[in-house]
Design an enzyme around this catalytic site. Structure first.
Site, mmCIF file in Angstrom:
data_model
loop_
_atom_site.group_PDB
_atom_site.id
_atom_site.type_symbol
_atom_site.label_atom_id
_atom_site.label_comp_id
_atom_site.label_asym_id
_atom_site.label_seq_id
_atom_site.Cartn_x
_atom_site.Cartn_y
_atom_site.Cartn_z
ATOM 1 N N LYS A 17 28.813 49.222 30.178
ATOM 2 C CA LYS A 17 29.445 50.186 31.074
ATOM 3 C C LYS A 17 30.878 50.506 30.644
ATOM 4 O O LYS A 17 31.275 51.656 30.572
ATOM 5 C CB LYS A 17 29.501 49.550 32.465
ATOM 6 C CG LYS A 17 29.153 50.412 33.583
ATOM 7 C CD LYS A 17 28.940 49.633 34.891
ATOM 8 C CE LYS A 17 29.334 48.197 34.958
ATOM 9 N NZ LYS A 17 30.580 47.906 35.657
ATOM 10 N N ARG A 93 31.039 48.410 44.690
ATOM 11 C CA ARG A 93 30.163 47.297 44.368
ATOM 12 C C ARG A 93 29.381 46.828 45.591
ATOM 13 O O ARG A 93 28.518 45.951 45.455
ATOM 14 C CB ARG A 93 31.005 46.133 43.861
ATOM 15 C CG ARG A 93 31.128 46.075 42.329
ATOM 16 C CD ARG A 93 31.440 44.694 41.989
ATOM 17 N NE ARG A 93 31.555 44.162 40.692
ATOM 18 C CZ ARG A 93 32.364 44.465 39.704
ATOM 19 N NH1 ARG A 93 33.116 45.515 39.754
ATOM 20 N NH2 ARG A 93 32.413 43.746 38.625
ATOM 21 N N ARG A 130 30.935 39.367 23.904
ATOM 22 C CA ARG A 130 31.874 40.433 24.263
ATOM 23 C C ARG A 130 33.336 39.998 24.082
ATOM 24 O O ARG A 130 33.730 38.912 24.483
ATOM 25 C CB ARG A 130 31.647 40.826 25.723
ATOM 26 C CG ARG A 130 32.695 41.775 26.249
ATOM 27 C CD ARG A 130 32.235 42.475 27.483
ATOM 28 N NE ARG A 130 32.347 41.644 28.679
ATOM 29 C CZ ARG A 130 32.095 42.115 29.891
ATOM 30 N NH1 ARG A 130 31.666 43.347 30.046
ATOM 31 N NH2 ARG A 130 32.217 41.337 30.938
ATOM 32 N N ARG A 162 37.121 37.509 27.779
ATOM 33 C CA ARG A 162 37.616 37.475 29.155
ATOM 34 C C ARG A 162 37.452 36.074 29.733
ATOM 35 O O ARG A 162 36.485 35.387 29.458
ATOM 36 C CB ARG A 162 36.816 38.470 30.007
ATOM 37 C CG ARG A 162 37.364 39.856 29.890
ATOM 38 C CD ARG A 162 36.494 40.883 30.536
ATOM 39 N NE ARG A 162 35.907 40.495 31.814
ATOM 40 C CZ ARG A 162 35.252 41.352 32.593
ATOM 41 N NH1 ARG A 162 35.107 42.608 32.230
ATOM 42 N NH2 ARG A 162 34.725 40.948 33.717
ATOM 43 N N ARG A 173 28.153 36.281 38.632
ATOM 44 C CA ARG A 173 28.334 37.715 38.805
ATOM 45 C C ARG A 173 27.003 38.451 38.795
ATOM 46 O O ARG A 173 26.795 39.410 39.548
ATOM 47 C CB ARG A 173 29.241 38.268 37.702
ATOM 48 C CG ARG A 173 30.709 38.196 38.078
ATOM 49 C CD ARG A 173 31.595 37.950 36.899
ATOM 50 N NE ARG A 173 31.558 39.018 35.941
ATOM 51 C CZ ARG A 173 31.838 38.856 34.651
ATOM 52 N NH1 ARG A 173 32.122 37.657 34.188
ATOM 53 N NH2 ARG A 173 31.823 39.861 33.851
#
Ligand code: AMP
Length: 218
Positions: A17, A93, A130, A162, A173
């Site tokens: 995204k 969200r 990532r 991250r 999550r």
């Protein structure tokens, strides 16, 4: 190219995204509003908001609706969002956030809500590799063990993993996505505003699918 796109991109975290939103924002010359980026910047700067949300971000939980709605209301009130449009990434969200957003954007409604659909197993694979620029949010993919910090090709910022991309936080999550965010798909589906876009495949192909949808809706 028509200016003034107002888009929402939904999808599991790690569905690609962020990268697609950065690209869409450049393509349509509209601000990319990532609520995750706003919160991470607040944590780095140690603002009141940052102190409020730091632990929630680290654990992979969701920040309260009231706080998030305030953040987005303030951001969308800035002139660039009014004149050039925006791409909302990571907001809404929850259904409560979606309802508040509809009210905030009542005068200039959203053109299209896109669900960038990538299955959970693929997302887990992607998130572990990532790396993200701390300054501009550009995403990169790690190909192996890279302990040192990279420099972002786009802005020269530090590219790191991250803090909330640990397996525990990622699983939390993704669980939260199923319980809190997936109902949004139904919410926007019922309103006839949702388009599901297949997020699996080469990023260029996914980008083409996204722009095709945007063009068809504007
Ligand atoms: P993201 O970069 O979108 O994955 O967001 C990172 C983290 O910021 C999330 O795991 C949440 O803790 C928080 N966050 C970002 N956007 C929202 C939102 N709309 N509602 C609640 N929490 C959010």
């Amino acid at each position: 190219m028509i200016p003034g796109a107002r888009l929402i991109i939904l999808g599991r975290q790690g569905a690609g995204k962020g990268t697609q939103c950065v690209r869409l924002a450049r393509h349509y010359v509209v601000p990319h509003i990532s609520t995750g980026d706003v919160l991470r910047a607040a944590v780095r700067e140690g603002t009141e908001l940052g102190q409020e949300v730091r632990e929630i971000l680290e654990s992979g939980g969701l920040v309260g609706d009231e706080t998030m709605i305030g953040v987005v209301r303030e951001r969308l009130a800035k002139p660039d969002a009014g004149t050039r449009g925006f791409i909302l990434d990571g907001f809404p969200r929850t259904v409560a956030q979606a309802e508040a957003l509809a009210e905030i954007t009542a005068e200039r409604p959203i053109h299209v809500v896109i669900d960038l659909d990538v299955p959970r197993e693929i997302v887990l694979e992607r998130i572990s590799s990532r790396r993200v620029c701390r300054d501009c949010g550009t995403n990169y993919t790690s190909t192996g063990s890279d302990a040192t910090t990279w420099i972002c090709d786009v802005c020269g910022g530090d590219v790191t993993q991250r803090d909330d991309d640990t397996p525990e936080a990622v699983n939390r999550r993704l669980d939260l996505y199923e319980t809190q965010t997936a109902p949004l798909i139904e919410h926007y589906g019922n309103l006839g505003e949702l388009v599901v876009v297949n997020g699996v495949g080469h990023p260029d192909n996914v980008f083409k699918r996204l722009t095709d949808v945007v063009e068809s809706r504007r």
